[in-house]
Design a protein around this motif. Structure first.
Motif, PDB file in Angstrom:
ATOM      1  N   ALA A 112       0.636  -1.093   0.320  1.00 16.08           N
ATOM      2  CA  ALA A 112      -0.057   0.043  -0.152  1.00 16.08           C
ATOM      3  C   ALA A 112       0.949   1.380   0.082  1.00 16.08           C
ATOM      4  CB  ALA A 112      -1.050  -0.069   1.258  1.00 16.08           C
ATOM      5  N   GLY A 113       2.077   1.116   0.298  1.00 18.15           N
ATOM      6  CA  GLY A 113       3.036   2.286   0.446  1.00 18.15           C
ATOM      7  C   GLY A 113       2.690   3.297   1.535  1.00 18.15           C
ATOM      8  N   VAL A 114       1.592   2.780   2.784  1.00 14.41           N
ATOM      9  CA  VAL A 114       1.052   3.680   3.670  1.00 14.41           C
ATOM     10  C   VAL A 114       1.713   3.243   5.088  1.00 14.41           C
ATOM     11  CG1 VAL A 114      -1.160   4.266   4.816  1.00 14.41           C
ATOM     12  CG2 VAL A 114      -0.920   4.423   2.252  1.00 14.41           C
ATOM     13  N   THR A 115       1.816   4.083   5.868  1.00  7.92           N
ATOM     14  CA  THR A 115       2.118   3.952   7.316  1.00  7.92           C
ATOM     15  C   THR A 115       0.914   3.562   8.144  1.00  7.92           C
ATOM     16  OG1 THR A 115       3.986   5.311   7.202  1.00  7.92           O
ATOM     17  CG2 THR A 115       3.393   4.501   9.266  1.00  7.92           C
ATOM     18  N   VAL A 116       1.036   2.144   8.731  1.00  9.27           N
ATOM     19  CA  VAL A 116       0.098   1.867   9.708  1.00  9.27           C
ATOM     20  C   VAL A 116       1.287   1.332  10.888  1.00  9.27           C
ATOM     21  CG1 VAL A 116      -1.716   0.438  10.662  1.00  9.27           C
ATOM     22  CG2 VAL A 116      -1.742   1.469   8.584  1.00  9.27           C
ATOM     23  N   LEU A 117       1.039   1.715  12.150  1.00 11.39           N
ATOM     24  CA  LEU A 117       2.240   1.472  12.999  1.00 11.39           C
ATOM     25  C   LEU A 117       1.602   0.472  14.242  1.00 11.39           C
ATOM     26  CD1 LEU A 117       5.171   1.873  14.233  1.00 11.39           C
ATOM     27  CD2 LEU A 117       3.900   4.194  15.338  1.00 11.39           C
ATOM     28  N   VAL A 118       1.824  -0.744  14.331  1.00  7.32           N
ATOM     29  CA  VAL A 118       1.602  -1.405  15.491  1.00  7.32           C
ATOM     30  C   VAL A 118       2.461  -2.068  16.267  1.00  7.32           C
ATOM     31  CG1 VAL A 118      -0.706  -2.096  14.342  1.00  7.32           C
ATOM     32  CG2 VAL A 118       1.489  -3.427  14.065  1.00  7.32           C
ATOM     33  N   TRP A 157      -6.001   8.440   2.271  1.00  8.72           N
ATOM     34  CA  TRP A 157      -7.053   7.560   2.913  1.00  8.72           C
ATOM     35  C   TRP A 157      -7.408   6.094   2.244  1.00  8.72           C
ATOM     36  CZ3 TRP A 157     -11.351   6.196   0.290  1.00  8.72           C
ATOM     37  CH2 TRP A 157     -11.917   7.033  -0.448  1.00  8.72           C
ATOM     38  N   ARG A 158      -7.326   6.059   0.683  1.00  8.48           N
ATOM     39  CA  ARG A 158      -7.687   5.011   0.217  1.00  8.48           C
ATOM     40  C   ARG A 158      -6.702   3.582   0.542  1.00  8.48           C
ATOM     41  NH1 ARG A 158      -8.290   9.450  -3.049  1.00  8.48           N
ATOM     42  NH2 ARG A 158     -10.593   9.458  -4.166  1.00  8.48           N
ATOM     43  N   PRO A 159      -5.576   3.897   0.384  1.00 10.95           N
ATOM     44  CA  PRO A 159      -4.869   2.736   0.890  1.00 10.95           C
ATOM     45  C   PRO A 159      -4.998   2.164   2.516  1.00 10.95           C
ATOM     46  CG  PRO A 159      -3.361   4.708   0.461  1.00 10.95           C
ATOM     47  CD  PRO A 159      -4.684   4.883  -0.255  1.00 10.95           C
ATOM     48  N   VAL A 160      -5.126   3.316   3.215  1.00 11.68           N
ATOM     49  CA  VAL A 160      -5.193   2.979   4.426  1.00 11.68           C
ATOM     50  C   VAL A 160      -6.588   2.210   4.747  1.00 11.68           C
ATOM     51  CG1 VAL A 160      -5.821   4.243   6.911  1.00 11.68           C
ATOM     52  CG2 VAL A 160      -3.953   5.055   5.169  1.00 11.68           C
ATOM     53  N   VAL A 161      -7.833   2.745   4.050  1.00 15.46           N
ATOM     54  CA  VAL A 161      -8.991   2.061   4.430  1.00 15.46           C
ATOM     55  C   VAL A 161      -8.762   0.510   3.781  1.00 15.46           C
ATOM     56  CG1 VAL A 161     -11.532   2.011   3.549  1.00 15.46           C
ATOM     57  CG2 VAL A 161     -10.431   4.055   4.277  1.00 15.46           C
ATOM     58  N   ASP A 162      -8.162   0.411   2.533  1.00 18.90           N
ATOM     59  CA  ASP A 162      -8.242  -0.928   2.117  1.00 18.90           C
ATOM     60  C   ASP A 162      -7.207  -1.724   2.996  1.00 18.90           C
ATOM     61  OD1 ASP A 162      -9.281  -0.238  -0.269  1.00 18.90           O
ATOM     62  OD2 ASP A 162      -7.671   0.272  -1.398  1.00 18.90           O
ATOM     63  N   ILE A 189     -15.086   8.427   4.893  1.00 22.47           N
ATOM     64  CA  ILE A 189     -16.033   7.745   5.893  1.00 22.47           C
ATOM     65  C   ILE A 189     -16.924   6.804   5.158  1.00 22.47           C
ATOM     66  CG2 ILE A 189     -15.790   9.479   7.456  1.00 22.47           C
ATOM     67  CD1 ILE A 189     -18.466  10.813   6.624  1.00 22.47           C
ATOM     68  N   LYS A 190     -17.168   7.219   3.768  1.00 26.51           N
ATOM     69  CA  LYS A 190     -18.115   6.469   2.994  1.00 26.51           C
ATOM     70  C   LYS A 190     -17.376   5.306   2.620  1.00 26.51           C
ATOM     71  CE  LYS A 190     -21.933   9.350   2.095  1.00 26.51           C
ATOM     72  NZ  LYS A 190     -23.051   8.653   2.439  1.00 26.51           N
ATOM     73  N   ALA A 191     -16.212   5.221   2.462  1.00 25.32           N
ATOM     74  CA  ALA A 191     -15.533   4.064   2.062  1.00 25.32           C
ATOM     75  C   ALA A 191     -15.223   2.897   3.366  1.00 25.32           C
ATOM     76  CB  ALA A 191     -13.994   4.353   1.649  1.00 25.32           C
ATOM     77  N   LEU A 192     -15.163   3.584   4.598  1.00 27.21           N
ATOM     78  CA  LEU A 192     -15.511   2.735   5.603  1.00 27.21           C
ATOM     79  C   LEU A 192     -16.791   2.266   6.062  1.00 27.21           C
ATOM     80  CD1 LEU A 192     -13.302   5.088   8.112  1.00 27.21           C
ATOM     81  CD2 LEU A 192     -12.650   2.716   7.576  1.00 27.21           C
ATOM     82  N   LEU A 232      -3.806   1.289  16.387  1.00 26.19           N
ATOM     83  CA  LEU A 232      -3.103   1.206  15.153  1.00 26.19           C
ATOM     84  C   LEU A 232      -2.933   3.010  14.647  1.00 26.19           C
ATOM     85  CD1 LEU A 232      -4.696  -1.804  13.642  1.00 26.19           C
ATOM     86  CD2 LEU A 232      -2.983  -1.640  15.176  1.00 26.19           C
ATOM     87  N   LEU A 233      -1.723   3.368  14.265  1.00 20.07           N
ATOM     88  CA  LEU A 233      -1.629   4.578  13.860  1.00 20.07           C
ATOM     89  C   LEU A 233      -1.642   4.527  12.548  1.00 20.07           C
ATOM     90  CD1 LEU A 233       1.241   5.965  16.314  1.00 20.07           C
ATOM     91  CD2 LEU A 233      -1.299   5.828  16.838  1.00 20.07           C
ATOM     92  N   ALA A 234      -2.743   5.062  11.975  1.00 19.91           N
ATOM     93  CA  ALA A 234      -3.010   4.948  10.622  1.00 19.91           C
ATOM     94  C   ALA A 234      -2.909   6.591   9.907  1.00 19.91           C
ATOM     95  CB  ALA A 234      -4.316   4.486  10.163  1.00 19.91           C
ATOM     96  N   ASP A 235      -1.577   6.738   9.211  1.00 12.67           N
ATOM     97  CA  ASP A 235      -1.442   8.129   8.669  1.00 12.67           C
ATOM     98  C   ASP A 235      -2.201   8.453   7.503  1.00 12.67           C
ATOM     99  OD1 ASP A 235       1.668   9.704   8.256  1.00 12.67           O
ATOM    100  OD2 ASP A 235      -0.329  10.525   8.005  1.00 12.67           O
ATOM    101  N   ILE A 236      -3.214   9.294   7.509  1.00 12.72           N
ATOM    102  CA  ILE A 236      -3.672   9.446   6.029  1.00 12.72           C
ATOM    103  C   ILE A 236      -3.115  10.675   5.407  1.00 12.72           C
ATOM    104  CG2 ILE A 236      -5.894   8.449   6.994  1.00 12.72           C
ATOM    105  CD1 ILE A 236      -7.063  11.123   7.704  1.00 12.72           C
ATOM    106  N   GLY A 237      -1.945  11.125   5.712  1.00 13.87           N
ATOM    107  CA  GLY A 237      -1.237  12.357   4.914  1.00 13.87           C
ATOM    108  C   GLY A 237      -1.720  13.633   5.423  1.00 13.87           C
ATOM    109  N   GLU A 238      -0.863  14.558   5.197  1.00 13.51           N
ATOM    110  CA  GLU A 238      -1.219  15.938   5.777  1.00 13.51           C
ATOM    111  C   GLU A 238      -2.181  16.424   5.216  1.00 13.51           C
ATOM    112  OE1 GLU A 238       2.506  17.898   4.192  1.00 13.51           O
ATOM    113  OE2 GLU A 238       3.857  17.256   5.774  1.00 13.51           O
ATOM    114  N   ASP A 239      -2.695  16.288   3.969  1.00  8.34           N
ATOM    115  CA  ASP A 239      -4.003  16.678   3.438  1.00  8.34           C
ATOM    116  C   ASP A 239      -5.204  15.630   3.512  1.00  8.34           C
ATOM    117  OD1 ASP A 239      -3.006  19.329   2.974  1.00  8.34           O
ATOM    118  OD2 ASP A 239      -1.958  18.460   1.030  1.00  8.34           O
ATOM    119  N   MET A 240      -4.848  14.764   4.140  1.00  4.34           N
ATOM    120  CA  MET A 240      -5.844  13.653   4.356  1.00  4.34           C
ATOM    121  C   MET A 240      -6.316  12.958   2.976  1.00  4.34           C
ATOM    122  SD  MET A 240      -8.488  15.148   7.097  1.00  4.34           S
ATOM    123  CE  MET A 240      -9.270  16.281   6.075  1.00  4.34           C
TER     124      MET A 240
END
Length: 529
Positions: free
Chosen positions: A34-40, A153-158, A186-189, A142-150
């Motif tokens: 995903a190329g996205v940070t989720v920290l656990v 979110w797509r790869p995070v939700v996936d 929120i619609k994707a969630l 789980l620290l899910a970083d959605i980016g400075e401008d949010m």
């Protein structure tokens, strides 16, 4: 790709994997994909150098990090290490996971300032600490970083949708701002049936069926409370609207609609208005460009200025007004706004002195009263528990001179507390297996927690101070009721009208604040705040 990542993760080990290690491998694969940070955090595996490739050791615990280092503002280090410690302790028994979906870095135009990120994370950590001090399943963040401008979110939700069963994800908490991107998130969630809670969302159109909960009043509630306040002020006669014109800013557009609906006709705001371009997002304008709005409101001889914009742009307007005390506006000039708390940038010694000299007073409908942090006046019944946990997790850290004034710590605490309360109630109703663990699938657990969230009804029981079950939070005692609020806005949440600088004789606090859905809720709201 999959085999190479798993091989890298397994090299340090010469024994069969445990459940936690398998979970980490899956997370690492998802992180790279995903190329996205989720920290656990995961269980401690021994010596200082025993963490797999792509994992760093923080406070003695191995942490799964996508693409190497976890990129976050340096000021967050102590709080992130605190989350690591809480997560590690929770991993020793029955736990459930909550994704903290928010930015962890900031720049001049991003969704959250460094201070707001820090304060929100501190509030979430305090709620995690408080939850994990109680019986029942523990919470891991789980620290899910959605980016400075949010926008990430797509790869995070996936990725949240693909987390392994061992994580038992029950909710996402933390979306900080009302924008077109956050509405898509929120619609994707919702589509994946993952409940989410917005701690500081106020745009009334930020809804996702029965899956997006809010712990702050909406702009509709804020303006209703301001209307009740202004109805009692006979000197509120001439109004002027100053609005942020950015089309993509859902918050400003929604607030403009509600201000015009509540006050447009009485104060002729469609004619008496001027706009500016705010300093956030892709449409960001140049800071401090308030010369034309101030000239226009001075010419109108306004006594009440309605502000429909973001808090970060407001100090520039106040400075411009304070520099023009003789331009013709009537004193005292009310600058009417809404917000979670009171921005510390507007309460510093110098700007407060200038506001007093120019006859400018902020009148704000707020979700959080900064007086609570100073111990003055009545506090919500749940504030003491928050203060205890907050003090414990922030000891020795520099969070600024007024870290509680903006209200973000309180509201992030309340959002995670709502999930914790629902999780505990669902656990009490869950049949246990012979081995003593939960007998339901992660999907079933999440559905049960979601159902309990929907039933945190704030109806008062007899003469009791609180309600059960409900959210007894740092920001008040309230709950959710889909029949009273189809958009899952908090029911019975108090809205507090603040005056700053305080008028002579001190600021007045309403004994009975405006309550969200207080007039249409079929039950009886709790006593107190």
């Amino acid at each position: 790709m999959l085999s190479s990542v798993i091989d890298l993760a397994r090299r340090p080990f010469r024994r069969p994997w445990g459940p936690g290690e398998k979970a980490l491998a899956v997370l690492l694969v998802l992180a790279v994909a995903a190329g996205v940070t989720v920290l656990v955090t995961v269980p401690d595996w021994g010596g200082e150098d025993d963490c797999p490739r792509g994992v760093q050791r923080v406070e003695g615990q191995c942490m799964a990090v996508a693409d190497g280092d976890f990129a976050y503002d340096e000021g967050l280090r102590g709080l992130i290490e605190g989350v690591a410690e809480e997560n590690a302790e929770a991993s020793g028994g029955t736990y459930r996971s909550v994704a903290l979906t928010m930015p962890f870095t900031s720049d001049a135009t991003s969704a959250m300032s460094p201070g707001l990120i820090e304060h929100g994370l501190a509030g979430a950590l305090a709620a995690q600490r408080a939850a994990n001090d109680r019986p029942g399943p523990k919470l891991r963040l789980l620290l899910a970083d959605i980016g400075e401008d949010m926008k990430e979110w797509r790869p995070v939700v996936d990725r949240l949708d693909a987390l392994p069963d061992s994580e038992t994800l029950i909710a996402a908490v933390g979306l900080p701002s009302s924008t077109s991107e956050s509405k898509q998130a929120i619609k994707a969630l919702e589509k994946r049936e993952i409940p989410s809670v917005g701690p500081v969302i106020t745009s009334s159109d930020m809804n996702a069926g029965r899956f997006f909960f809010k712990t702050s009043p909406s702009n509709a509630h804020f303006t209703a409370a301001l209307g009740r306040y202004l109805d009692r002020r006979e000197d509120a006669k001439t109004g002027f609207l100053v609005l942020d014109e950015r089309a993509e800013d859902t918050y400003s557009r929604d607030l403009e609609r509600h201000v015009l609906k509540a006050f447009g006709k009485e104060f002729d705001l469609r004619r008496n208005s001027a706009s500016f371009v705010g300093t956030r997002g892709d449409e960001a304008g140049t800071p401090n460009l308030f010369r034309i709005p101030v000239l226009n409101l001075c010419a109108a001889k306004a006594d009440t200025v309605f502000y429909a914009g973001r808090d970060e742009d407001l100090p520039a307007l106040v400075e411009r007004l304070a520099s023009s005390p003789n331009c013709g506006y009537r004193k005292p000039l009310r600058l009417v706004k809404v917000g979670i708390g009171l921005p510390p940038e507007l309460t510093g010694k110098d700007i407060t002195a200038r506001m007093r000299a120019a006859g400018i007073r902020l009148v704000q409908a707020a979700s959080v009263d900064p007086a609570w942090a100073r111990g003055t006046g009545e506090r919500p019944s749940g504030y003491a528990a928050f203060a205890k946990a907050y003090e414990a997790v922030t000891e020795g850290q520099d969070l600024g001179s007024k870290p509680l004034d903006d209200g973000y710590a309180v509201m992030y605490y309340d959002a995670l507390t709502a999930v914790s309360e629902a999780s505990g109630l669902a656990y009490e109703d869950t049949p246990k297996s012979k081995a003593g663990g939960e007998s339901k699938s992660p999907e079933r657990v999440r559905k049960d927690v979601h159902n309990k969230l929907l039933n945190l009804n704030p109806d008062r029981r007899g003469d009791a101070e609180g309600c059960n079950p409900c959210v007894e939070g740092a920001g008040g005692t309230y709950g959710f009721n889909p029949r009273a609020s189809a958009g899952l806005w908090p029911v019975c949440k108090g809205v507090h009208v603040l005056e700053y600088p305080a008028p002579k004789g001190g600021a007045t606090r309403e004994k009975s604040p405006y309550r969200t859905y207080g007039g249409s809720f079929s039950g009886v709201c709790p006593k107190g705040l």
